[in-house]
Design a protein around this motif. Structure first.
Motif, mmCIF file in Angstrom:
data_model
loop_
_atom_site.group_PDB
_atom_site.id
_atom_site.type_symbol
_atom_site.label_atom_id
_atom_site.label_comp_id
_atom_site.label_asym_id
_atom_site.label_seq_id
_atom_site.Cartn_x
_atom_site.Cartn_y
_atom_site.Cartn_z
ATOM 1 N N ALA A 26 0.804 -1.220 0.000
ATOM 2 C CA ALA A 26 0.000 0.000 0.000
ATOM 3 C C ALA A 26 0.838 1.271 0.000
ATOM 4 C CB ALA A 26 -0.925 0.006 1.218
ATOM 5 N N GLU A 27 2.068 1.197 0.472
ATOM 6 C CA GLU A 27 2.898 2.397 0.559
ATOM 7 C C GLU A 27 4.129 2.239 -0.312
ATOM 8 O OE1 GLU A 27 5.608 4.427 3.901
ATOM 9 O OE2 GLU A 27 3.551 3.999 4.451
ATOM 10 N N SER A 28 4.307 3.144 -1.237
ATOM 11 C CA SER A 28 5.475 3.066 -2.098
ATOM 12 C C SER A 28 6.656 3.754 -1.432
ATOM 13 C CB SER A 28 5.176 3.722 -3.448
ATOM 14 O OG SER A 28 4.873 5.078 -3.253
ATOM 15 N N VAL A 29 7.849 3.285 -1.745
ATOM 16 C CA VAL A 29 9.056 3.864 -1.190
ATOM 17 C C VAL A 29 9.373 5.150 -1.938
ATOM 18 C CG1 VAL A 29 11.527 3.508 -0.825
ATOM 19 C CG2 VAL A 29 9.930 1.643 -0.451
ATOM 20 N N SER A 30 9.642 6.208 -1.197
ATOM 21 C CA SER A 30 9.951 7.513 -1.762
ATOM 22 C C SER A 30 11.458 7.686 -1.869
ATOM 23 C CB SER A 30 9.390 8.614 -0.861
ATOM 24 O OG SER A 30 9.860 9.870 -1.267
ATOM 25 N N SER A 31 11.892 8.311 -2.934
ATOM 26 C CA SER A 31 13.305 8.635 -3.049
ATOM 27 C C SER A 31 13.552 10.071 -2.588
ATOM 28 C CB SER A 31 13.778 8.451 -4.492
ATOM 29 O OG SER A 31 13.061 9.324 -5.343
ATOM 30 N N GLU A 32 12.480 10.764 -2.191
ATOM 31 C CA GLU A 32 12.620 12.129 -1.694
ATOM 32 C C GLU A 32 13.279 12.110 -0.320
ATOM 33 O OE1 GLU A 32 9.307 14.922 -2.195
ATOM 34 O OE2 GLU A 32 8.277 13.268 -3.208
ATOM 35 N N ALA A 33 14.206 13.022 -0.117
ATOM 36 C CA ALA A 33 14.951 13.075 1.134
ATOM 37 C C ALA A 33 14.281 14.007 2.132
ATOM 38 C CB ALA A 33 16.370 13.546 0.863
ATOM 39 N N SER A 34 14.462 13.673 3.400
ATOM 40 C CA SER A 34 13.939 14.523 4.471
ATOM 41 C C SER A 34 14.715 15.832 4.521
ATOM 42 C CB SER A 34 14.063 13.802 5.812
ATOM 43 O OG SER A 34 15.415 13.647 6.179
ATOM 44 N N GLY A 38 18.519 14.824 5.071
ATOM 45 C CA GLY A 38 18.694 14.151 3.786
ATOM 46 C C GLY A 38 18.442 12.656 3.823
ATOM 47 N N VAL A 39 17.699 12.176 4.815
ATOM 48 C CA VAL A 39 17.399 10.754 4.966
ATOM 49 C C VAL A 39 16.257 10.368 4.023
ATOM 50 C CG1 VAL A 39 16.479 9.043 6.602
ATOM 51 C CG2 VAL A 39 18.241 10.658 7.327
ATOM 52 N N THR A 40 16.375 9.202 3.402
ATOM 53 C CA THR A 40 15.316 8.666 2.539
ATOM 54 C C THR A 40 14.786 7.369 3.131
ATOM 55 O OG1 THR A 40 16.906 7.445 1.186
ATOM 56 C CG2 THR A 40 16.314 9.667 0.438
ATOM 57 N N LEU A 41 13.654 6.916 2.607
ATOM 58 C CA LEU A 41 13.132 5.611 3.010
ATOM 59 C C LEU A 41 14.031 4.540 2.393
ATOM 60 C CD1 LEU A 41 9.304 6.193 2.504
ATOM 61 C CD2 LEU A 41 10.488 5.836 4.671
ATOM 62 N N PRO A 42 14.573 3.626 3.198
ATOM 63 C CA PRO A 42 15.484 2.610 2.668
ATOM 64 C C PRO A 42 14.747 1.567 1.826
ATOM 65 C CG PRO A 42 15.481 2.620 5.086
ATOM 66 C CD PRO A 42 14.437 3.573 4.638
ATOM 67 N N ASP A 43 15.380 1.122 0.770
ATOM 68 C CA ASP A 43 14.814 0.050 -0.053
ATOM 69 C C ASP A 43 14.626 -1.207 0.785
ATOM 70 O OD1 ASP A 43 14.797 1.582 -2.378
ATOM 71 O OD2 ASP A 43 16.794 0.906 -2.985
ATOM 72 N N GLY A 44 13.492 -1.865 0.613
ATOM 73 C CA GLY A 44 13.236 -3.145 1.251
ATOM 74 C C GLY A 44 12.978 -3.110 2.743
ATOM 75 N N ARG A 134 11.135 11.704 8.645
ATOM 76 C CA ARG A 134 9.726 11.438 8.983
ATOM 77 C C ARG A 134 8.941 11.578 7.692
ATOM 78 N NH1 ARG A 134 7.276 14.850 13.775
ATOM 79 N NH2 ARG A 134 8.808 13.596 14.848
ATOM 80 N N PHE A 135 8.185 10.530 7.348
ATOM 81 C CA PHE A 135 7.481 10.480 6.075
ATOM 82 C C PHE A 135 5.995 10.243 6.299
ATOM 83 C CE2 PHE A 135 11.840 9.352 5.542
ATOM 84 C CZ PHE A 135 12.227 10.004 4.391
ATOM 85 N N ILE A 136 5.184 10.980 5.559
ATOM 86 C CA ILE A 136 3.732 10.848 5.617
ATOM 87 C C ILE A 136 3.262 10.545 4.192
ATOM 88 C CG2 ILE A 136 1.555 12.019 6.155
ATOM 89 C CD1 ILE A 136 3.266 13.820 8.080
ATOM 90 N N ASN A 137 2.583 9.423 4.038
ATOM 91 C CA ASN A 137 2.160 8.974 2.703
ATOM 92 C C ASN A 137 3.335 8.918 1.734
ATOM 93 O OD1 ASN A 137 -0.576 8.709 3.457
ATOM 94 N ND2 ASN A 137 -0.876 10.897 3.160
ATOM 95 N N GLY A 138 4.492 8.475 2.219
ATOM 96 C CA GLY A 138 5.668 8.312 1.376
ATOM 97 C C GLY A 138 6.432 9.582 1.072
ATOM 98 N N LYS A 139 5.967 10.722 1.579
ATOM 99 C CA LYS A 139 6.616 12.018 1.312
ATOM 100 C C LYS A 139 7.220 12.553 2.606
ATOM 101 C CE LYS A 139 4.978 12.333 -2.922
ATOM 102 N NZ LYS A 139 5.810 11.986 -4.028
#
Length: 169
Positions: A26-34, A38-44, A134-139
């Motif tokens: 349901a939630e896709s991984v974002s490549s956008e950085a905080s 500059g932290v991103t959601l890690p793959d997997g 911190r990410f909300i809806n992948g952003k």
């Protein structure tokens, strides 16, 4: 009463653990950085091992699950403090919802945030070696929300390398 509270806690933790695979799609991984770190959601990350479940009381009223990469899991297993560089912790959070099938139990409701901590002592020297996302809806959440991350960790868990979560074996 304590037995009922234990049953509720265990059923909530089981629901969180079981829901991890269903919410992964349901939630896709974002490549956008905080912002700031500059932290991103890690793959997997959705397939990482569970470190511990948690329940946040009011005002957030959330069920949470903290996952860790291989470096984190090894550090927790041997009680390494400070955590080594390369440690990544991911906290998944959902609204705490009463189960419609079993009144004393709780289940995850709507997803609220995914929060990430990355250990790099040189890159994040000014924040105890940790970068935050911190990410909300992948952003990524806004900068103001990220400014509160380290301040809270520093005030409350400085003696545990700024990490709240304890390993649940």
């Amino acid at each position: 009463m304590k037995l009922m509270q234990l049953a509720i806690s265990l059923s909530g933790a089981a629901a969180v653990a079981l829901s991890l695979s269903g919410l992964a799609e349901a939630e896709s991984v974002s490549s956008e950085a905080s912002p700031i770190y500059g932290v991103t959601l890690p793959d997997g990350y959705r397939q990482w091992p569970l470190i511990a479940p948690a329940q946040e009381a009011a005002p957030l009223n959330e069920l949470r699950a903290v996952l860790g990469n291989e470096v984190a899991i090894k550090a927790y297993a041997v009680k390494t403090l400070p955590f080594p560089d390369g440690t990544v912790l991911v906290k998944l959070a959902w609204k705490h919802t009463q189960s419609p099938e079993f009144e004393p139990a709780s289940i995850p409701g709507a997803a609220t945030t995914v929060q990430v901590m990355v250990k790099d002592a040189k890159k994040y020297a000014s924040t105890g070696g940790w970068g935050f996302g911190r990410f909300i809806n992948g952003k990524p959440a806004d900068e103001a929300q990220h400014k509160t991350c380290f301040a809270c960790h520093q005030a409350l868990v400085k003696d545990h390398d700024f990490v709240f979560t304890r390993y649940a074996p």
